[in-house]
Design an enzyme around this catalytic site. Sequence first.
Site, mmCIF file in Angstrom:
data_model
loop_
_atom_site.group_PDB
_atom_site.id
_atom_site.type_symbol
_atom_site.label_atom_id
_atom_site.label_comp_id
_atom_site.label_asym_id
_atom_site.label_seq_id
_atom_site.Cartn_x
_atom_site.Cartn_y
_atom_site.Cartn_z
ATOM 1 N N CYS A 110 1.222 24.117 8.391
ATOM 2 C CA CYS A 110 -0.123 24.532 8.699
ATOM 3 C C CYS A 110 -0.095 25.398 9.951
ATOM 4 O O CYS A 110 0.946 25.602 10.548
ATOM 5 C CB CYS A 110 -0.994 23.318 8.963
ATOM 6 S SG CYS A 110 -0.973 22.141 7.614
ATOM 7 N N GLY A 161 -0.973 28.805 5.752
ATOM 8 C CA GLY A 161 -1.720 27.877 4.906
ATOM 9 C C GLY A 161 -2.921 28.548 4.295
ATOM 10 O O GLY A 161 -3.737 29.127 5.017
ATOM 11 N N ASN A 207 -0.287 20.424 13.107
ATOM 12 C CA ASN A 207 0.746 21.056 12.297
ATOM 13 C C ASN A 207 1.992 20.201 12.426
ATOM 14 O O ASN A 207 2.445 19.945 13.542
ATOM 15 C CB ASN A 207 1.012 22.488 12.783
ATOM 16 C CG ASN A 207 2.219 23.140 12.106
ATOM 17 O OD1 ASN A 207 2.876 23.988 12.689
ATOM 18 N ND2 ASN A 207 2.509 22.761 10.876
ATOM 19 N N GLY A 208 2.530 19.792 11.279
ATOM 20 C CA GLY A 208 3.716 18.946 11.304
ATOM 21 C C GLY A 208 3.538 17.792 10.352
ATOM 22 O O GLY A 208 2.618 17.791 9.533
ATOM 23 N N TYR A 259 11.931 31.747 7.028
ATOM 24 C CA TYR A 259 10.891 32.116 6.072
ATOM 25 C C TYR A 259 9.472 32.066 6.620
ATOM 26 O O TYR A 259 8.643 32.904 6.294
ATOM 27 C CB TYR A 259 10.976 31.175 4.864
ATOM 28 C CG TYR A 259 9.781 31.251 3.943
ATOM 29 C CD1 TYR A 259 9.636 32.317 3.063
ATOM 30 C CD2 TYR A 259 8.780 30.269 3.971
ATOM 31 C CE1 TYR A 259 8.527 32.406 2.226
ATOM 32 C CE2 TYR A 259 7.673 30.361 3.140
ATOM 33 C CZ TYR A 259 7.554 31.423 2.265
ATOM 34 O OH TYR A 259 6.465 31.510 1.457
HETATM 35 P P1 AMP Z 1 11.943 29.344 -5.856
HETATM 36 O O1 AMP Z 1 11.473 30.025 -7.079
HETATM 37 O O2 AMP Z 1 11.452 27.922 -5.811
HETATM 38 O O3 AMP Z 1 13.432 29.414 -5.681
HETATM 39 O O4 AMP Z 1 11.247 30.061 -4.640
HETATM 40 C C1 AMP Z 1 11.949 30.786 -3.694
HETATM 41 C C2 AMP Z 1 10.995 31.705 -3.002
HETATM 42 O O5 AMP Z 1 9.970 30.975 -2.352
HETATM 43 C C3 AMP Z 1 11.700 32.549 -1.968
HETATM 44 O O6 AMP Z 1 11.378 33.888 -2.253
HETATM 45 C C4 AMP Z 1 11.100 32.149 -0.646
HETATM 46 O O7 AMP Z 1 10.685 33.294 0.064
HETATM 47 C C5 AMP Z 1 9.895 31.327 -0.988
HETATM 48 N N1 AMP Z 1 9.831 30.069 -0.226
HETATM 49 C C6 AMP Z 1 10.817 29.397 0.345
HETATM 50 N N2 AMP Z 1 10.377 28.262 0.932
HETATM 51 C C7 AMP Z 1 9.070 28.220 0.719
HETATM 52 C C8 AMP Z 1 8.039 27.307 1.071
HETATM 53 N N3 AMP Z 1 8.293 26.183 1.764
HETATM 54 N N4 AMP Z 1 6.781 27.598 0.673
HETATM 55 C C9 AMP Z 1 6.533 28.700 -0.045
HETATM 56 N N5 AMP Z 1 7.454 29.596 -0.410
HETATM 57 C C10 AMP Z 1 8.709 29.360 -0.039
#
Ligand code: AMP
Length: 453
Positions: free
Chosen positions: A9, A35, A109-110, A250
């Site tokens: 968040c 978020g 947040n956390g 990320y």
């Molecule tokens: P996936 O299809 O599950 O392998 O999604 C990977 C993609 O989701 C990558 O392009 C990341 O940029 C993104 N990503 C990685 N971690 C998160 C997260 N916690 N929440 C949302 N997107 C994420």
Amino acid sequence: MRENMNEKCAVVGIFGHEEASKLAYFSLHALQHRGQEAAGISSADGTKVHTIKDRGLVMKVFNETNLKTLKGNAAIGHTRYSTAGDDSILDAQPVFARYDLGEMAIVHNGNLTNAEEVRNKLIEKGAIFQTFMDTENLIHLIAKSSKEKLLERIIDAVERIEGAFSLVFLSRTKMFAMRDRHGFRPLSLGRLENGGYIVASETCAFDLVGATYIRDVKPGELLIFEENKAPQSIQVFEPTPKHCIFEYVYFARPDSSVFGQSVYETRKNMGKELARIEPVEADLVIPVPDGGVPSAIGYAQESGIPYEMGIMRNHYIGRTFIEPTQEMRDLKVKMKLSPMTDIIKGKRVIVVDDSIVRGTTSKRIIRMLKEAGASEVHMRISSPPTTDPCYYGVDTPDKDKLIASNMSTKEICEFIEADSLAYLDEESLLRSVNSTMDEEKYCTACFTGKYIV
Ligand code: AMP
């Protein structure tokens, strides 16, 4: 009970400004990427705490009319991200309560790791909970504390919670900002142009409202904001930094500085490291937008291979990760990303992304690029394999859904149908991050399974 309710968040606090709620509102816009599920602001005018919160984007929740009702010189705000499920409005923040000392609002947040234990103890003693949020524990702990002053009660409460928390509290006249002893989640302090103060999850909020960065709130530190006084600091816990490395990988916005370093530069370093340790012959380097952009730039600069936008992103589709079912996620990837056929046709491309979680995105992208005529697709990931879930505030699925916890890199490469696949290793990741703060430590549990709390 549901777990992981206070994930990735954003929090913000404004103190000492006539239009505090408006500044909080602008700040939340800058923090929207942390978020998209719900947003809220509480303001304090000396006699009352006013709160507006709802599901949806900041832009949907607030308008000129309702912002005007958030009166006062202090305001705190929140944007919420959580896994799907029953995302009731009750689970939006700020969490507001009336209690014996008056009125109070909290944003968090956390993720608290002992939330269930604390909650069960409170329930045994007769507490009634309205939400599934671990943050509600804090309200009860503060309300039930035997200490006299709010400050003492906040300290009493945070001593009973464990895990990750960047918190901002608002009473009718004061604001408090607190970070857990490990400083898992970021929280920075800045000065407003009029002399007031701002605390926010990321410094991109400072830039938007014209504030100047002063410093990070220290791990374990509590800051107290009172009218006509400089913020007072109490070091509640001995700091033992374990900053979340995934903020750099990320989560944070590239124009922010978190944990004292530029996110953009750090991500570019990761791309450079990746090019050094995992080179491959190719015609183009392309990013998976937006997450992969800075590291793809770094990869291209280091390797000397031309950088191109080979994939277009539709910015009007939300994060694909948010969708609960696999089918919906598949469809959303297609809606979100399209290939630039003229650029990639007949080319050997290196695709750079920040992480592979379930593998859905990568598989779709590679198929899409091949269908658009790419002759080879080499996937490069600017972080190590995501093998373990996060209990400190990043929304990751259970271990069994994390592709890297079940398959080797070779198997993942076959699954996503890439010509080659390579990740950054932990050491190179830490090297990319650690340029200015060597004594500081990072939490890398999502890549190593080594949890500290
Ligand atoms: P996936 O299809 O599950 O392998 O999604 C990977 C993609 O989701 C990558 O392009 C990341 O940029 C993104 N990503 C990685 N971690 C998160 C997260 N916690 N929440 C949302 N997107 C994420």
